[in-house]
Design a protein around this motif. Structure first.
Motif, PDB file in Angstrom:
ATOM      1  N   UNK A 116       0.837  -1.204   0.000  1.00 38.37           N
ATOM      2  CA  UNK A 116       0.000   0.000   0.000  1.00 38.37           C
ATOM      3  C   UNK A 116       0.874   1.258   0.000  1.00 38.37           C
ATOM      4  N   UNK A 117       0.364   2.316  -0.587  1.00 37.42           N
ATOM      5  CA  UNK A 117       1.108   3.579  -0.651  1.00 37.42           C
ATOM      6  C   UNK A 117       0.706   4.495   0.494  1.00 37.42           C
ATOM      7  N   UNK A 118       1.703   5.161   1.089  1.00 35.59           N
ATOM      8  CA  UNK A 118       1.439   6.110   2.170  1.00 35.59           C
ATOM      9  C   UNK A 118       2.195   7.403   1.895  1.00 35.59           C
ATOM     10  N   UNK A 119       1.552   8.524   2.242  1.00 32.58           N
ATOM     11  CA  UNK A 119       2.229   9.812   2.136  1.00 32.58           C
ATOM     12  C   UNK A 119       3.446   9.802   3.050  1.00 32.58           C
ATOM     13  N   UNK A 120       4.545  10.362   2.560  1.00 31.83           N
ATOM     14  CA  UNK A 120       5.802  10.405   3.310  1.00 31.83           C
ATOM     15  C   UNK A 120       6.052  11.862   3.699  1.00 31.83           C
ATOM     16  N   UNK A 121       5.761  12.187   4.949  1.00 32.62           N
ATOM     17  CA  UNK A 121       5.955  13.564   5.404  1.00 32.62           C
ATOM     18  C   UNK A 121       4.916  14.508   4.816  1.00 32.62           C
ATOM     19  N   UNK A 122       5.175  15.802   5.000  1.00 33.79           N
ATOM     20  CA  UNK A 122       4.256  16.838   4.525  1.00 33.79           C
ATOM     21  C   UNK A 122       4.617  17.220   3.089  1.00 33.79           C
ATOM     22  N   UNK A 123       3.683  17.812   2.352  1.00 35.60           N
ATOM     23  CA  UNK A 123       4.020  18.297   1.003  1.00 35.60           C
ATOM     24  C   UNK A 123       5.133  19.333   1.073  1.00 35.60           C
ATOM     25  N   UNK A 124       6.029  19.295   0.082  1.00 43.61           N
ATOM     26  CA  UNK A 124       7.129  20.247   0.011  1.00 43.61           C
ATOM     27  C   UNK A 124       6.807  21.309  -1.029  1.00 43.61           C
ATOM     28  N   UNK A 125       6.903  22.584  -0.626  1.00 41.03           N
ATOM     29  CA  UNK A 125       6.657  23.676  -1.584  1.00 41.03           C
ATOM     30  C   UNK A 125       7.951  24.067  -2.263  1.00 41.03           C
ATOM     31  N   UNK A 126       7.878  24.182  -3.590  1.00 47.33           N
ATOM     32  CA  UNK A 126       9.042  24.570  -4.384  1.00 47.33           C
ATOM     33  C   UNK A 126       8.814  25.988  -4.916  1.00 47.33           C
ATOM     34  N   UNK A 127       9.789  26.862  -4.672  1.00 55.73           N
ATOM     35  CA  UNK A 127       9.691  28.273  -5.075  1.00 55.73           C
ATOM     36  C   UNK A 127      10.723  28.574  -6.165  1.00 55.73           C
ATOM     37  N   UNK A 128      10.518  29.655  -6.928  1.00 58.60           N
ATOM     38  CA  UNK A 128      11.436  29.971  -8.031  1.00 58.60           C
ATOM     39  C   UNK A 128      12.909  29.941  -7.610  1.00 58.60           C
ATOM     40  N   UNK A 129      13.726  29.260  -8.424  1.00 59.98           N
ATOM     41  CA  UNK A 129      15.155  29.107  -8.147  1.00 59.98           C
ATOM     42  C   UNK A 129      15.475  27.838  -7.386  1.00 59.98           C
ATOM     43  N   UNK A 130      14.440  27.218  -6.747  1.00 57.47           N
ATOM     44  CA  UNK A 130      14.685  26.003  -5.965  1.00 57.47           C
ATOM     45  C   UNK A 130      14.597  24.750  -6.841  1.00 57.47           C
ATOM     46  N   UNK A 131      15.324  23.706  -6.423  1.00 53.35           N
ATOM     47  CA  UNK A 131      15.399  22.449  -7.178  1.00 53.35           C
ATOM     48  C   UNK A 131      15.190  21.293  -6.233  1.00 53.35           C
ATOM     49  N   UNK A 132      14.431  20.291  -6.662  1.00 51.04           N
ATOM     50  CA  UNK A 132      14.351  19.044  -5.904  1.00 51.04           C
ATOM     51  C   UNK A 132      14.642  17.872  -6.830  1.00 51.04           C
ATOM     52  N   UNK A 133      14.915  16.701  -6.224  1.00 46.14           N
ATOM     53  CA  UNK A 133      15.327  15.528  -6.999  1.00 46.14           C
ATOM     54  C   UNK A 133      14.435  14.336  -6.684  1.00 46.14           C
ATOM     55  N   UNK A 134      14.271  13.464  -7.681  1.00 48.42           N
ATOM     56  CA  UNK A 134      13.604  12.168  -7.498  1.00 48.42           C
ATOM     57  C   UNK A 134      14.463  11.116  -8.189  1.00 48.42           C
ATOM     58  N   UNK A 135      14.334   9.870  -7.751  1.00 45.90           N
ATOM     59  CA  UNK A 135      14.929   8.745  -8.479  1.00 45.90           C
ATOM     60  C   UNK A 135      14.530   7.478  -7.749  1.00 45.90           C
ATOM     61  N   UNK A 136      14.620   6.332  -8.421  1.00 42.70           N
ATOM     62  CA  UNK A 136      14.312   5.067  -7.731  1.00 42.70           C
ATOM     63  C   UNK A 136      15.183   4.876  -6.485  1.00 42.70           C
ATOM     64  N   UNK A 137      16.386   5.483  -6.458  1.00 42.25           N
ATOM     65  CA  UNK A 137      17.291   5.323  -5.327  1.00 42.25           C
ATOM     66  C   UNK A 137      16.875   6.171  -4.122  1.00 42.25           C
ATOM     67  N   UNK A 138      16.441   7.404  -4.364  1.00 41.11           N
ATOM     68  CA  UNK A 138      16.169   8.323  -3.245  1.00 41.11           C
ATOM     69  C   UNK A 138      14.684   8.545  -2.987  1.00 41.11           C
ATOM     70  N   UNK A 139      13.811   7.929  -3.783  1.00 41.93           N
ATOM     71  CA  UNK A 139      12.372   8.147  -3.633  1.00 41.93           C
ATOM     72  C   UNK A 139      11.810   8.612  -4.955  1.00 41.93           C
ATOM     73  N   UNK A 140      10.929   7.803  -5.549  1.00 40.18           N
ATOM     74  CA  UNK A 140      10.554   8.021  -6.956  1.00 40.18           C
ATOM     75  C   UNK A 140       9.060   8.246  -7.150  1.00 40.18           C
ATOM     76  N   UNK A 141       8.270   8.108  -6.076  1.00 37.18           N
ATOM     77  CA  UNK A 141       6.813   8.202  -6.238  1.00 37.18           C
ATOM     78  C   UNK A 141       6.331   9.494  -5.589  1.00 37.18           C
ATOM     79  N   UNK A 142       5.628  10.298  -6.374  1.00 39.96           N
ATOM     80  CA  UNK A 142       5.092  11.535  -5.794  1.00 39.96           C
ATOM     81  C   UNK A 142       3.866  12.006  -6.572  1.00 39.96           C
ATOM     82  N   UNK A 143       3.224  13.013  -5.999  1.00 43.71           N
ATOM     83  CA  UNK A 143       2.118  13.708  -6.657  1.00 43.71           C
ATOM     84  C   UNK A 143       2.418  15.196  -6.545  1.00 43.71           C
ATOM     85  N   UNK A 144       2.248  15.922  -7.648  1.00 45.46           N
ATOM     86  CA  UNK A 144       2.647  17.326  -7.676  1.00 45.46           C
ATOM     87  C   UNK A 144       1.464  18.166  -8.143  1.00 45.46           C
ATOM     88  N   UNK A 145       1.306  19.339  -7.529  1.00 42.15           N
ATOM     89  CA  UNK A 145       0.226  20.232  -7.950  1.00 42.15           C
ATOM     90  C   UNK A 145       0.684  21.688  -7.970  1.00 42.15           C
TER      91      UNK A 145
END
Ligand SMILES: [Fe+2]
Length: 202
Positions: A116-145
């Motif tokens: 089963x899938x569970x939310x991991x922590x709170x949603x992270x807000x991304x602001x102009x100039x900021x960068x985030x990463x995903x990958x099968x190694x560090x965490x690859x499943x998300x939902x973005x809005x």
């Protein structure tokens, strides 16, 4: 065709990323240096042509800006209309997400032992100039809005493959995977290679 005000920014980013991948095969180092390069790119909002910044009322848009000739990486302009969101999804390759305009909220998910899938922590807000990463190694499943209900937001994504062709998955509420290939929203690429505009003959 819309004039590109500052094509050197995207062209320079593509060149620097190709050089990075030539000399560095380790994902942690690629993500660390790639994030610096992407942060520099999205810290300036003067280079994305208007036609690759157009939202659609139906769904978020994924405009491919460049695919490496060996399909080692792709660069995508992700355009959110007001209130638009992705399904829960994965990538299967590394990805870097840089905020160019507006803001987005990303919720990470992880599987428990029952699948089963569970939310991991709170949603992270991304602001102009900021960068985030995903990958099968560090965490690859998300939902973005889009963080906003009243305006467009745009993020620039870089992936370790030709992301529009990668076979990956979206996830239903019960954790079931549904096969998914995203494709791209545009039929034509921006022309960032006409150097005569920048270096006119004397
Ligand atoms: Fe994603």
């Amino acid at each position: 065709m819309a004039h590109i005000s500052n094509p050197a920014r995207l062209r320079g980013f593509i060149g620097a990323l190709a050089e990075l991948l030539q000399t560095q095969a380790q994902e942690p180092q690629v993500l660390e240096r790639g994030a610096q390069l992407l942060s520099e790119l999205v810290s300036h909002d003067d280079w994305l042509p208007a036609e690759f910044a157009q939202p659609s009322p139906e769904r978020y848009q994924q405009y491919v800006l460049h695919v490496d000739s060996a399909q080692r990486f792709s660069v995508v302009s992700f355009v959110w209309g007001p209130g638009q969101a992705t399904p829960v999804h994965d990538h299967r390759v590394w990805g870097l997400i840089g905020m160019l305009r507006g803001a987005e909220d990303a919720q990470a998910f992880q599987r428990d032992s029952s699948g089963a899938l569970h939310a991991l922590g709170a949603p992270q807000r991304l602001l102009p100039g900021q960068v985030e990463a995903v990958s099968p190694r560090i965490g690859d499943i998300h939902q973005v809005r889009n963080a906003f209900d009243d305006r467009t937001s745009i993020s620039i994504h870089v992936y370790g493959g030709n992301i529009g062709a990668v076979q990956r998955a979206v996830y239903l509420a019960d954790g079931t995977e549904k096969a998914f290939i995203s494709g791209y929203s545009n039929a034509h690429l921006p022309n960032i290679w006409d150097l005569s505009k920048e270096n006119p003959a004397p």
